[in-house]
Design a protein around this motif. Structure first.
Motif, PDB file in Angstrom:
ATOM      1  N   ILE A 286       0.829  -1.195   0.000  1.00  0.00           N
ATOM      2  CA  ILE A 286       0.000   0.000   0.000  1.00  0.00           C
ATOM      3  C   ILE A 286       0.869   1.253   0.000  1.00  0.00           C
ATOM      4  O   ILE A 286       1.975   1.260   0.548  1.00  0.00           O
ATOM      5  N   ARG A 287       0.382   2.287  -0.674  1.00  0.00           N
ATOM      6  CA  ARG A 287       1.081   3.570  -0.842  1.00  0.00           C
ATOM      7  C   ARG A 287       2.323   3.463  -1.728  1.00  0.00           C
ATOM      8  O   ARG A 287       3.243   4.252  -1.613  1.00  0.00           O
ATOM      9  N   SER A 288       2.357   2.443  -2.581  1.00  0.00           N
ATOM     10  CA  SER A 288       3.397   2.409  -3.619  1.00  0.00           C
ATOM     11  C   SER A 288       3.148   3.495  -4.651  1.00  0.00           C
ATOM     12  O   SER A 288       4.066   3.948  -5.337  1.00  0.00           O
ATOM     13  N   THR A 289       1.893   3.912  -4.758  1.00  0.00           N
ATOM     14  CA  THR A 289       1.512   4.971  -5.688  1.00  0.00           C
ATOM     15  C   THR A 289       0.886   6.120  -4.928  1.00  0.00           C
ATOM     16  O   THR A 289       0.447   5.973  -3.778  1.00  0.00           O
ATOM     17  N   GLY A 290       0.844   7.270  -5.585  1.00  0.00           N
ATOM     18  CA  GLY A 290       0.217   8.452  -5.009  1.00  0.00           C
ATOM     19  C   GLY A 290      -0.700   9.111  -6.018  1.00  0.00           C
ATOM     20  O   GLY A 290      -0.678   8.777  -7.208  1.00  0.00           O
ATOM     21  N   PRO A 291      -1.538  10.044  -5.574  1.00  0.00           N
ATOM     22  CA  PRO A 291      -2.462  10.709  -6.495  1.00  0.00           C
ATOM     23  C   PRO A 291      -1.730  11.509  -7.559  1.00  0.00           C
ATOM     24  O   PRO A 291      -0.616  11.994  -7.350  1.00  0.00           O
ATOM     25  N   GLU A 292      -2.360  11.616  -8.698  1.00  0.00           N
ATOM     26  CA  GLU A 292      -1.802  12.361  -9.818  1.00  0.00           C
ATOM     27  C   GLU A 292      -1.851  13.859  -9.528  1.00  0.00           C
ATOM     28  O   GLU A 292      -2.830  14.375  -8.993  1.00  0.00           O
TER      29      GLU A 292
END
Length: 335
Positions: A286-292
Motif C-alpha cells: 500500500i502507498r506504492s503509488t500516489g495521487p496524480e
C-alpha cells in the motif's frame, strides 16, 4: 620417459577445462571419454534440436544420432545447465537427468520433457511452455517460480485454460508471451485476485506487445479498454512514488483498491525502443503509488510531445531520402 596421466589426474584437468574443449576431446579421443564423462558438465546454455545440439553457443550438427549422443550426453552422471531449451527429446539418453534453472520446452508437450529433468531442479526459476501443446499444464503450476506461456496459433482455443491458470492460487508470476487478454478477462482477473487476496509480489506480465505510449493514453494506445477497466474495477490514475520506481518503468499507472496492506497496480515497462513495452498487473505494498498532480500531468505531456517530435523527425528523414532517390532516378533517365 613421460608417465601417462592417471584417471584421477585427468578428471582434475577436465574439471577446470573449457566446456567446449572438453566436448571436442570427448568426440575425437575415445580413450579419454570415460574420464571426461565422469566429471560434471556445467553449461550456461544448451539447446537440443533434432538435427543439432548447441552448447554455449557452439553448434554440433547431428550427422549420426548415436555418435552425437555418445560425444555430448551419453554416459554422463551429471549435467548442469543454466538455460535449457529442448526442441526434440529423442537426442537425450533415457538414463540422463539434466539439472537446470530455466527450462524452455518449446513446442513439445511438457509431460514429455519433465522425465529428463533432475528432481533437484524444482522449483525451476523459470519455465517457458507452449500452452497449446500441454493441456494438463495446471498439474505443474507449482514447479516454477515464473511461468512463461505462449502458443503458436493465438486462435482463442486455450482461453479457458489461460484464465484458469491466471486464477490459480499457485500462479504468482505469470508471463503471457504474445497472448492478449480481453477487457472482460482483465476485469474478471482483477476481481479474482481481490477475492483470493493474492500475495504482494504476484504479477502478470504481457510482453512483446507493440506500443508507442504508456497505457494511460487510451485514445492513442492499443490497450484501448483502460477506461472500461477503470469504471468497472474502481481504478484511478496514479503515479509511482520515487521509492518504487525502477529503470524503464513509466511513472504514471493505474491503481485499484485491494486491501489495507496492498494495492493492485497496472503499469508499463519499456524495453529498448520506445515502442517495445511490457504491461504488468502487480500486487504491491500500500502507498506504492500516489495521487496524480498537475506537475505529473505536465511531465506526461512533455513525454508525449517528445514522442511526437521524434516521429516527425523520422518522417522528415524518410521524405528527404525518398526525394533524393527520386532525383537520382530522374537524372539516370535523362542520361
Amino acid at each position: 620417459m613421460t608417465k601417462p596421466w592417471t584417471y584421477l589426474s585427468l578428471k582434475a584437468v577436465f574439471q577446470y577445462m573449457d566446456v567446449n574443449k572438453r566436448l571436442e576431446i570427448n568426440y575425437h579421443c575415445p580413450a579419454l571419454r570415460s574420464a571426461e564423462s565422469s566429471v560434471s558438465l556445467n553449461l550456461k546454455f544448451l539447446t537440443l534440436n533434432k538435427r543439432k545440439i548447441v552448447a554455449n553457443g557452439v553448434c554440433y550438427k547431428v550427422e549420426s544420432k548415436s555418435q552425437i549422443i555418445k560425444s555430448i550426453l551419453d554416459g554422463r552422471k551429471l549435467v548442469r545447465v543454466e538455460i535449457l531449451k529442448i526442441r526434440n527429446s529423442s537426442v537425450i539418453p533415457d538414463s540422463l537427468k539434466i539439472r537446470t534453472r530455466r527450462l524452455d520446452s518449446g513446442n513439445l508437450n511438457l509431460e514429455r520433457v519433465l522425465p529428463f529433468i533432475n528432481r533437484a531442479s524444482f522449483p525451476l526459476k523459470e519455465l517457458r511452455v507452449n500452452i497449446a501443446k500441454t493441456p494438463n499444464l495446471e498439474r505443474y503450476l507449482g514447479c516454477a517460480q515464473t511461468l512463461i506461456l505462449f502458443e503458436t496459433n493465438n486462435d482463442g482455443e486455450n482461453t479457458d485454460l489461460i484464465r484458469s491458470i491466471l486464477h490459480d492460487r499457485k500462479s504468482l508470476n505469470i508471463v503471457l508471451e504474445n497472448i492478449s487478454l480481453s477487457s472482460n478477462d482483465t476485469v474478471t482477473l482483477i476481481q479474482n485476485w481481490r477475492n483470493n487476496q493474492k500475495k504482494i509480489g504476484t504479477v502478470l506480465t504481457m510482453q512483446n506487445i507493440f506500443r508507442i505510449v504508456p497505457i494511460v493514453f487510451p485514445d492513442v494506445d492499443e490497450f484501448n479498454y483502460v477506461d472500461e477497466i477503470l469504471q468497472v474495477s474502481n481504478g484511478t490514475h496514479a503515479n509511482f512514488n520515487d521509492s518504487v520506481l525502477q529503470n524503464n518503468m513509466d511513472r504514471r499507472c493505474i491503481s485499484f483498491p485491494f486491501n489495507q496492506t496492498s494495492e493492485l497496480v497496472l503499469y508499463s515497462v519499456r524495453d529498448g525502443p520506445i515502442w517495445n513495452r511490457r504491461i504488468k498487473l502487480e500486487v504491491m505494498p500500500i502507498r506504492s503509488t500516489g495521487p496524480e498532480t498537475l506537475f505529473n500531468i505536465f511531465i506526461d505531456l512533455l513525454v508525449l510531445l517528445s514522442y511526437i517530435f521524434l516521429l516527425l523527425i523520422a518522417l522528415i528523414f524518410v521524405l528527404l531520402a525518398s526525394a533524393k532517390l527520386e532525383t537520382m532516378l530522374a537524372v539516370r533517365r535523362t542520361d
